[in-house]
Motif scaffolding. Structure first.
Motif, mmCIF file in Angstrom:
data_model
loop_
_atom_site.group_PDB
_atom_site.id
_atom_site.type_symbol
_atom_site.label_atom_id
_atom_site.label_comp_id
_atom_site.label_asym_id
_atom_site.label_seq_id
_atom_site.Cartn_x
_atom_site.Cartn_y
_atom_site.Cartn_z
ATOM 1 N N ALA A 95 0.811 -1.219 0.000
ATOM 2 C CA ALA A 95 0.000 0.000 0.000
ATOM 3 C C ALA A 95 0.841 1.264 0.000
ATOM 4 C CB ALA A 95 -0.933 -0.001 1.206
ATOM 5 N N LEU A 96 2.132 1.145 0.220
ATOM 6 C CA LEU A 96 3.005 2.319 0.273
ATOM 7 C C LEU A 96 3.975 2.368 -0.914
ATOM 8 C CD1 LEU A 96 3.804 2.261 4.111
ATOM 9 C CD2 LEU A 96 2.277 3.807 2.922
ATOM 10 N N SER A 97 3.580 1.827 -2.031
ATOM 11 C CA SER A 97 4.504 1.652 -3.149
ATOM 12 C C SER A 97 4.967 2.957 -3.790
ATOM 13 C CB SER A 97 3.873 0.752 -4.216
ATOM 14 O OG SER A 97 2.673 1.333 -4.694
ATOM 15 N N THR A 98 4.102 3.962 -3.896
ATOM 16 C CA THR A 98 4.522 5.216 -4.523
ATOM 17 C C THR A 98 5.532 5.947 -3.651
ATOM 18 O OG1 THR A 98 2.322 5.403 -5.533
ATOM 19 C CG2 THR A 98 3.731 7.348 -5.609
ATOM 20 N N LEU A 99 5.283 5.965 -2.350
ATOM 21 C CA LEU A 99 6.240 6.578 -1.437
ATOM 22 C C LEU A 99 7.578 5.873 -1.535
ATOM 23 C CD1 LEU A 99 7.016 8.514 0.820
ATOM 24 C CD2 LEU A 99 6.020 6.890 2.453
ATOM 25 N N VAL A 100 7.531 4.567 -1.626
ATOM 26 C CA VAL A 100 8.755 3.782 -1.729
ATOM 27 C C VAL A 100 9.539 4.143 -2.985
ATOM 28 C CG1 VAL A 100 9.569 1.485 -2.229
ATOM 29 C CG2 VAL A 100 7.913 1.875 -0.415
ATOM 30 N N THR A 101 8.825 4.255 -4.103
ATOM 31 C CA THR A 101 9.467 4.640 -5.353
ATOM 32 C C THR A 101 10.133 6.012 -5.209
ATOM 33 O OG1 THR A 101 7.900 3.383 -6.706
ATOM 34 C CG2 THR A 101 9.064 5.191 -7.787
ATOM 35 N N ALA A 102 9.439 6.933 -4.560
ATOM 36 C CA ALA A 102 9.982 8.274 -4.367
ATOM 37 C C ALA A 102 11.230 8.250 -3.495
ATOM 38 C CB ALA A 102 8.915 9.172 -3.744
ATOM 39 N N VAL A 103 11.191 7.475 -2.413
ATOM 40 C CA VAL A 103 12.345 7.384 -1.515
ATOM 41 C C VAL A 103 13.541 6.781 -2.250
ATOM 42 C CG1 VAL A 103 13.227 6.254 0.568
ATOM 43 C CG2 VAL A 103 10.966 7.298 0.587
ATOM 44 N N LYS A 104 13.288 5.789 -3.070
ATOM 45 C CA LYS A 104 14.360 5.173 -3.853
ATOM 46 C C LYS A 104 14.977 6.186 -4.821
ATOM 47 C CE LYS A 104 15.133 1.597 -7.339
ATOM 48 N NZ LYS A 104 14.517 0.505 -8.144
ATOM 49 N N LYS A 105 14.129 6.939 -5.538
ATOM 50 C CA LYS A 105 14.628 7.904 -6.507
ATOM 51 C C LYS A 105 15.418 9.028 -5.836
ATOM 52 C CE LYS A 105 11.305 7.222 -10.266
ATOM 53 N NZ LYS A 105 12.326 7.024 -11.308
ATOM 54 N N ALA A 106 15.052 9.363 -4.607
ATOM 55 C CA ALA A 106 15.767 10.414 -3.886
ATOM 56 C C ALA A 106 17.035 9.905 -3.225
ATOM 57 C CB ALA A 106 14.849 11.024 -2.825
ATOM 58 N N GLY A 107 17.256 8.586 -3.243
ATOM 59 C CA GLY A 107 18.447 8.026 -2.622
ATOM 60 C C GLY A 107 18.415 8.081 -1.106
ATOM 61 N N LEU A 108 17.218 7.969 -0.516
ATOM 62 C CA LEU A 108 17.071 8.120 0.929
ATOM 63 C C LEU A 108 16.836 6.806 1.665
ATOM 64 C CD1 LEU A 108 14.784 11.305 1.031
ATOM 65 C CD2 LEU A 108 17.238 11.168 1.543
ATOM 66 N N VAL A 109 16.932 5.675 0.982
ATOM 67 C CA VAL A 109 16.648 4.393 1.616
ATOM 68 C C VAL A 109 17.580 4.145 2.795
ATOM 69 C CG1 VAL A 109 16.586 1.885 1.313
ATOM 70 C CG2 VAL A 109 15.683 3.373 -0.479
ATOM 71 N N ASP A 110 18.885 4.231 2.559
ATOM 72 C CA ASP A 110 19.854 3.981 3.634
ATOM 73 C C ASP A 110 19.740 5.038 4.731
ATOM 74 O OD1 ASP A 110 20.798 1.750 2.358
ATOM 75 O OD2 ASP A 110 22.547 2.732 1.476
ATOM 76 N N THR A 111 19.489 6.276 4.338
ATOM 77 C CA THR A 111 19.344 7.350 5.313
ATOM 78 C C THR A 111 18.234 7.031 6.308
ATOM 79 O OG1 THR A 111 20.128 9.035 3.772
ATOM 80 C CG2 THR A 111 18.779 9.798 5.607
ATOM 81 N N LEU A 112 17.080 6.609 5.799
ATOM 82 C CA LEU A 112 15.952 6.301 6.673
ATOM 83 C C LEU A 112 16.180 5.020 7.465
ATOM 84 C CD1 LEU A 112 12.939 7.237 4.365
ATOM 85 C CD2 LEU A 112 13.927 8.565 6.233
#
Length: 217
Positions: A95-112
């Protein structure tokens, strides 16, 4: 023009929706490295301002209409999400797939994932769907703007439902957001409704909202 229209969409609609988030590896292009490093530094600086009781949580359970869509078992369940850091936990919830895509594109996965004791106000897929596709696609392609918007959804302390009743909190984007409400009914910036609140992950509290929050541009 893009940000003006986005702000209008985000402020205009307050309809409830269902959960979104799904994250994988972060972007590795050279152009995004400085943006990612800056966001990581902001997380570290803001975390240091938190207190021990911020991390304690409310000891309650998730609440809200959208919580019914969360699987009862598996990695995407509330129990499963509580065992993983926030980006990984989100990636297990379709249910959170668009947010996930955005976080990936911003390079914030490891940060979070590496942050400690944070709160994420997570817009649902339906929240992102309120933004015209052409406008959303342009923002997703603009790493600086995207990072500014996403980090506006993160507070460097864990916020319990009681702390949402009437508060103003600094975000990692370096401005503030406000929360109001009581019981199981809360809003952020008077526009976005919390539709599934107090979702725990290994390093964060997630309050899922029905509209994308927009910082001043």
């Amino acid at each position: 023009m893009i940000t003006t229209r986005l702000r209008g969409v985000a402020l205009a609609v307050t309809t409830a929706a269902v959960l979104p988030l799904a994250l994988s590896a972060c972007s590795s292009d050279d152009g995004g490295k400085d943006t990612k490093d800056s966001a990581s530094s902001s997380v570290a600086r803001e975390e240091s301002k938190g207190t021990a009781d911020d991390a304690a949580g409310s000891g309650g359970r998730p609440f809200g209409t959208a919580c019914a869509s969360v699987p009862e078992n598996g990695a995407g369940s509330f129990d499963g999400m509580s065992k993983d850091p926030v980006a990984t936990a989100a990636s297990n919830n379709p249910a959170l797939s668009t947010l996930v895509t955005a976080v990936k594109k911003a390079g914030l996965v490891d940060t979070l994932n590496n942050a400690r004791n944070i709160t994420v106000f997570a817009p649902t897929d339906d929240a992102f769907a309120k933004i015209p596709k052409e406008e959303l696609d342009k923002v997703l392609a603009d790493k600086a703007t995207l990072t500014k918007i996403l980090t506006y959804h993160v507070v460097a302390r864990k916020l319990t439902p009681a702390q949402l009743s009437d508060g103003t909190y600094p975000t990692l984007e370096k401005s503030t957001l406000t929360t109001k409400g009581s019981g199981e009914s809360y809003t952020v910036n008077d526009t976005a409704r919390v539709v599934c609140g107090d979702v725990r992950t290994a390093n964060a509290t997630v309050h899922i909202v029905d509209s994308v929050l927009m910082p001043a541009m």
